[in-house]
Design a protein around this motif. Structure first.
Motif, PDB file in Angstrom:
ATOM      1  N   GLY A  12       3.082   5.802  -2.611  1.00 40.38           N
ATOM      2  CA  GLY A  12       4.332   6.549  -2.705  1.00 40.38           C
ATOM      3  C   GLY A  12       4.692   7.319  -1.460  1.00 40.38           C
ATOM      4  N   VAL A  13       4.139   6.919  -0.321  1.00 39.31           N
ATOM      5  CA  VAL A  13       4.436   7.591   0.955  1.00 39.31           C
ATOM      6  C   VAL A  13       4.564   6.549   2.058  1.00 39.31           C
ATOM      7  N   THR A  14       5.245   6.933   3.121  1.00 38.53           N
ATOM      8  CA  THR A  14       5.323   6.086   4.303  1.00 38.53           C
ATOM      9  C   THR A  14       4.104   6.348   5.178  1.00 38.53           C
ATOM     10  N   LEU A  15       3.377   5.298   5.501  1.00 40.16           N
ATOM     11  CA  LEU A  15       2.152   5.437   6.287  1.00 40.16           C
ATOM     12  C   LEU A  15       2.367   5.104   7.761  1.00 40.16           C
ATOM     13  N   VAL A  16       3.316   4.195   8.013  1.00 44.75           N
ATOM     14  CA  VAL A  16       3.499   3.672   9.364  1.00 44.75           C
ATOM     15  C   VAL A  16       4.965   3.726   9.755  1.00 44.75           C
ATOM     16  N   GLU A  17       5.226   4.253  10.941  1.00 40.40           N
ATOM     17  CA  GLU A  17       6.564   4.192  11.511  1.00 40.40           C
ATOM     18  C   GLU A  17       6.620   2.988  12.434  1.00 40.40           C
TER      19      GLU A  17
ATOM     20  N   LEU B 220       0.836  -1.199   0.000  1.00 38.08           N
ATOM     21  CA  LEU B 220       0.000   0.000   0.000  1.00 38.08           C
ATOM     22  C   LEU B 220       0.871   1.249   0.000  1.00 38.08           C
ATOM     23  N   GLU B 221       1.920   1.242   0.808  1.00 36.56           N
ATOM     24  CA  GLU B 221       2.833   2.381   0.844  1.00 36.56           C
ATOM     25  C   GLU B 221       3.493   2.594  -0.520  1.00 36.56           C
TER      26      GLU B 221
END
Length: 297
Positions: A49-54, A44-45
């Motif tokens: 094209g973005v980081t959703l979860v750290e 999904l990330e």
């Protein structure tokens, strides 16, 4: 349009991860393995094209992009569920699961009348019931956790529509030695200086009862959690009260030897209504159940 889109499965995994705050618990809630859920989140990330979860040793934290994605994912999943429900309802109304909320001052007295009627008319309906206070039921409607709710009207709530199914009048209830119990005729004005027993704050019936009483002194220091408790308090001589006819006919005063009388003229305490979320795919079915209720109140 060749843009790759997230799958509903990926969005559900993301929403669950946000709720659980931990990959292991989220995987368990979704009935998949942790590597499967982790891989779906990474896919999904990559799609977005973005980081959703750290990811950290103590759990997971959503990034700002993740928080925005979760909010939209929740709405997308809810809309997808509405699509399914609308399609099913169009094919066969009132079949399958239907989640109905009911306030506590209605549930024990009206449901025994309603359930046999609905079951006979709609044998394929699976009715799931939730009893709770009005505000929480309305929250459940907005969150799409409930399809409809039986509440007391009037009740102004943004995003909620309703239809009345019947009126419920107030009856006066007191112990036999109460001064008003000895009168042949009781009017609403007789309550002006009467300290009445009430339900706790949060029950809409309390507000309806207070609206009948014009004097600020017309309430007691005692408050009950339910109509059954309220009736027991009246029996104990703590004071008089107002009870809905629906509850009296449903047996709330049975065996208590209380004096129960109507007012002259009759005092309509509340209307009972069926409520649903504005735009809900289950509106037509909520109206059908409401029609089944007319004549039972």
């Amino acid at each position: 349009m060749n843009t790759q889109l997230p799958t509903l499965r990926q969005l559900r995994f993301l929403v669950t991860l946000a709720d659980e705050g931990n990959f292991s618990r989220a995987a368990e809630a979704c009935h998949v393995t942790q590597p499967t859920l982790s891989a779906a989140i990474k896919e999904l990330e990559a799609t977005l094209g973005v980081t959703l979860v750290e990811r950290g040793a103590r759990g997971t934290t959503l990034t700002p992009a993740g928080e925005a994605a979760v909010a939209r994912a929740w709405n997308t999943l809810a809309e997808a569920e509405d699509l399914v429900q609308a399609a099913r309802a169009a094919g066969e109304p009132l079949s399958g699961p239907f989640r109905l909320g009911v306030i506590p001052t209605i549930a024990p007295f009206l449901l025994p009348r309603l359930l046999p009627v609905v079951s006979k008319a709609h044998s394929r309906l699976q009715l799931y019931l939730r009893e709770d206070l009005t505000e929480r039921l309305l929250d459940g409607l907005r969150a799409r956790n409930l399809d409809a709710a039986l509440i007391a009207l009037p009740y102004d709530a943004p995003g909620i529509e309703s239809v009345a199914v019947g009126a419920d009048e107030f009856l006066f209830a007191a112990a036999p030695d109460h001064p008003l119990a000895k009168r042949d005729r009781i009017t609403a004005s007789d309550l002006n200086d009467e300290k009445l027993l009430m339900l706790e704050d949060g029950h809409c019936l309390r507000d309806h009862a207070l609206a009948v009483c014009s004097a600020a002194s017309s309430r007691s220091d005692f408050a009950a959690t339910s109509l059954h408790t309220l009736a027991q308090m009246v029996k104990s001589g703590l004071g008089a009260t107002l009870l809905p006819r629906l509850a009296v006919e449903g047996g709330v005063t049975d065996g208590l030897e209380l004096v129960v009388r109507p007012f002259t003229p009759a005092v309509i305490g509340r209307e009972i209504g069926m409520a649903w979320r504005k735009g809900s795919a289950r509106e037509a079915e909520a109206r059908l159940i409401a029609e089944s209720l007319k004549g039972l109140v």
